[in-house]
Design a protein around this motif. Structure first.
Motif, PDB file in Angstrom:
ATOM      1  N   SER A 172       0.814  -1.217   0.000  1.00  0.00           N
ATOM      2  CA  SER A 172       0.000   0.000   0.000  1.00  0.00           C
ATOM      3  C   SER A 172       0.847   1.267   0.000  1.00  0.00           C
ATOM      4  O   SER A 172       0.470   2.260  -0.615  1.00  0.00           O
ATOM      5  CB  SER A 172      -0.959  -0.003   1.184  1.00  0.00           C
ATOM      6  OG  SER A 172      -0.237  -0.103   2.393  1.00  0.00           O
ATOM      7  N   HIS A 173       2.005   1.248   0.642  1.00  0.00           N
ATOM      8  CA  HIS A 173       2.827   2.460   0.652  1.00  0.00           C
ATOM      9  C   HIS A 173       3.495   2.732  -0.704  1.00  0.00           C
ATOM     10  O   HIS A 173       3.963   3.841  -0.943  1.00  0.00           O
ATOM     11  CB  HIS A 173       3.852   2.433   1.800  1.00  0.00           C
ATOM     12  CG  HIS A 173       4.966   1.457   1.625  1.00  0.00           C
ATOM     13  ND1 HIS A 173       4.847   0.120   1.918  1.00  0.00           N
ATOM     14  CD2 HIS A 173       6.226   1.635   1.179  1.00  0.00           C
ATOM     15  CE1 HIS A 173       5.988  -0.484   1.661  1.00  0.00           C
ATOM     16  NE2 HIS A 173       6.844   0.401   1.218  1.00  0.00           N
ATOM     17  N   GLU A 211       0.758   4.839  -3.923  1.00  0.00           N
ATOM     18  CA  GLU A 211       0.680   6.289  -4.169  1.00  0.00           C
ATOM     19  C   GLU A 211       1.861   6.788  -4.995  1.00  0.00           C
ATOM     20  O   GLU A 211       1.708   7.652  -5.851  1.00  0.00           O
ATOM     21  CB  GLU A 211       0.585   7.042  -2.853  1.00  0.00           C
ATOM     22  CG  GLU A 211       0.145   8.463  -3.039  1.00  0.00           C
ATOM     23  CD  GLU A 211      -0.257   9.136  -1.748  1.00  0.00           C
ATOM     24  OE1 GLU A 211      -0.673  10.285  -1.842  1.00  0.00           O
ATOM     25  OE2 GLU A 211      -0.161   8.525  -0.663  1.00  0.00           O
ATOM     26  N   GLU A 212       3.047   6.236  -4.783  1.00  0.00           N
ATOM     27  CA  GLU A 212       4.229   6.671  -5.533  1.00  0.00           C
ATOM     28  C   GLU A 212       4.218   6.176  -6.979  1.00  0.00           C
ATOM     29  O   GLU A 212       4.548   6.915  -7.894  1.00  0.00           O
ATOM     30  CB  GLU A 212       5.508   6.195  -4.846  1.00  0.00           C
ATOM     31  CG  GLU A 212       6.756   6.608  -5.602  1.00  0.00           C
ATOM     32  CD  GLU A 212       8.043   6.182  -4.926  1.00  0.00           C
ATOM     33  OE1 GLU A 212       9.077   6.237  -5.616  1.00  0.00           O
ATOM     34  OE2 GLU A 212       8.038   5.787  -3.756  1.00  0.00           O
ATOM     35  N   ARG A 250       0.397   7.049  -9.560  1.00  0.00           N
ATOM     36  CA  ARG A 250      -0.105   8.406  -9.315  1.00  0.00           C
ATOM     37  C   ARG A 250      -1.339   8.755 -10.142  1.00  0.00           C
ATOM     38  O   ARG A 250      -2.298   9.317  -9.630  1.00  0.00           O
ATOM     39  CB  ARG A 250       1.002   9.427  -9.544  1.00  0.00           C
ATOM     40  CG  ARG A 250       2.045   9.361  -8.460  1.00  0.00           C
ATOM     41  CD  ARG A 250       3.097  10.415  -8.618  1.00  0.00           C
ATOM     42  NE  ARG A 250       4.082  10.252  -7.555  1.00  0.00           N
ATOM     43  CZ  ARG A 250       5.209  10.899  -7.509  1.00  0.00           C
ATOM     44  NH1 ARG A 250       5.509  11.784  -8.451  1.00  0.00           N
ATOM     45  NH2 ARG A 250       6.053  10.689  -6.527  1.00  0.00           N
ATOM     46  N   VAL A 286      -4.299   6.888  -8.826  1.00  0.00           N
ATOM     47  CA  VAL A 286      -4.763   7.483  -7.571  1.00  0.00           C
ATOM     48  C   VAL A 286      -5.646   8.691  -7.878  1.00  0.00           C
ATOM     49  O   VAL A 286      -6.701   8.875  -7.268  1.00  0.00           O
ATOM     50  CB  VAL A 286      -3.576   7.868  -6.660  1.00  0.00           C
ATOM     51  CG1 VAL A 286      -4.031   8.738  -5.497  1.00  0.00           C
ATOM     52  CG2 VAL A 286      -2.874   6.615  -6.140  1.00  0.00           C
ATOM     53  N   LYS A 323      -7.268   7.365  -3.590  1.00  0.00           N
ATOM     54  CA  LYS A 323      -6.137   6.610  -3.036  1.00  0.00           C
ATOM     55  C   LYS A 323      -6.452   5.166  -2.664  1.00  0.00           C
ATOM     56  O   LYS A 323      -5.689   4.265  -2.950  1.00  0.00           O
ATOM     57  CB  LYS A 323      -5.555   7.348  -1.838  1.00  0.00           C
ATOM     58  CG  LYS A 323      -4.332   6.671  -1.282  1.00  0.00           C
ATOM     59  CD  LYS A 323      -3.735   7.408  -0.122  1.00  0.00           C
ATOM     60  CE  LYS A 323      -2.537   6.637   0.385  1.00  0.00           C
ATOM     61  NZ  LYS A 323      -2.137   7.027   1.693  1.00  0.00           N
ATOM     62  N   ASP A 324      -7.548   4.922  -2.005  1.00  0.00           N
ATOM     63  CA  ASP A 324      -7.820   3.572  -1.500  1.00  0.00           C
ATOM     64  C   ASP A 324      -8.938   2.867  -2.253  1.00  0.00           C
ATOM     65  O   ASP A 324      -9.553   1.940  -1.722  1.00  0.00           O
ATOM     66  CB  ASP A 324      -8.156   3.649  -0.007  1.00  0.00           C
ATOM     67  CG  ASP A 324      -6.992   4.194   0.806  1.00  0.00           C
ATOM     68  OD1 ASP A 324      -5.850   3.803   0.536  1.00  0.00           O
ATOM     69  OD2 ASP A 324      -7.239   5.017   1.712  1.00  0.00           O
TER      70      ASP A 324
END
Length: 141
Positions: A96-97, A100-101, A104, A107, A112-113
């Motif tokens: 999950s971390h 986002e990177e 993009r 997202v 995001k989720d």
């Protein structure tokens, strides 16, 4: 290309083809490509590939999309011999971390989720899969 133009093309491709493939070129680490639209149109996690030529990753991700349309489903730990002729590929859940990177535009598109993501990793010439990032491909699991 402006971000509004990119998102217009993204939306057009999803509407016309069911997904869009976005490539990110990098100098310091492996370039990568990923899908946007699998979750929306195929009810399948988005997929990322890293470390090959972007043109090849684009083609392979489209091949994966066509396999999903034919009924294939890929989950964490699955392998498939239909993506790269003569070699298996492996699918791993993206942590999950890392979403986002690396995802993009997805997202921005979904929130995001609101989507799941897998990475399609390719083997070395002996058919072995790497488990950690190296100079050839980032591993996002």
């Amino acid at each position: 290309m402006s971000s509004s133009t990119v998102f217009e093309k993204l939306e057009h491709d999803i509407e016309k083809h069911g997904w869009h493939v976005l490539s990110v070129l990098r100098k310091e680490s492996p370039s990568f490509s990923y899908t946007i639209g699998f979750q929306e149109t195929l009810k399948h996690p988005e997929i990322l590939m890293s470390g090959l030529r972007t043109e090849l990753m684009h083609k392979l991700l489209n091949n994966i999309g066509n396999l999903i349309k034919k009924g294939y489903t890929f989950n964490d730990g699955d392998t498939c011999n239909e993506v790269i002729k003569g070699y298996p590929v492996k699918f791993l859940s993206v942590s999950s971390h890392q979403v986002e990177e690396y995802f993009r535009a997805a997202v921005v598109h979904y929130g995001k989720d609101n989507f799941q993501a897998l990475q399609c990793i390719w083997p070395d010439k002996d058919g072995n899969f790497q488990l950690e990032t190296d100079v050839n491909q980032d591993i996002l699991a």
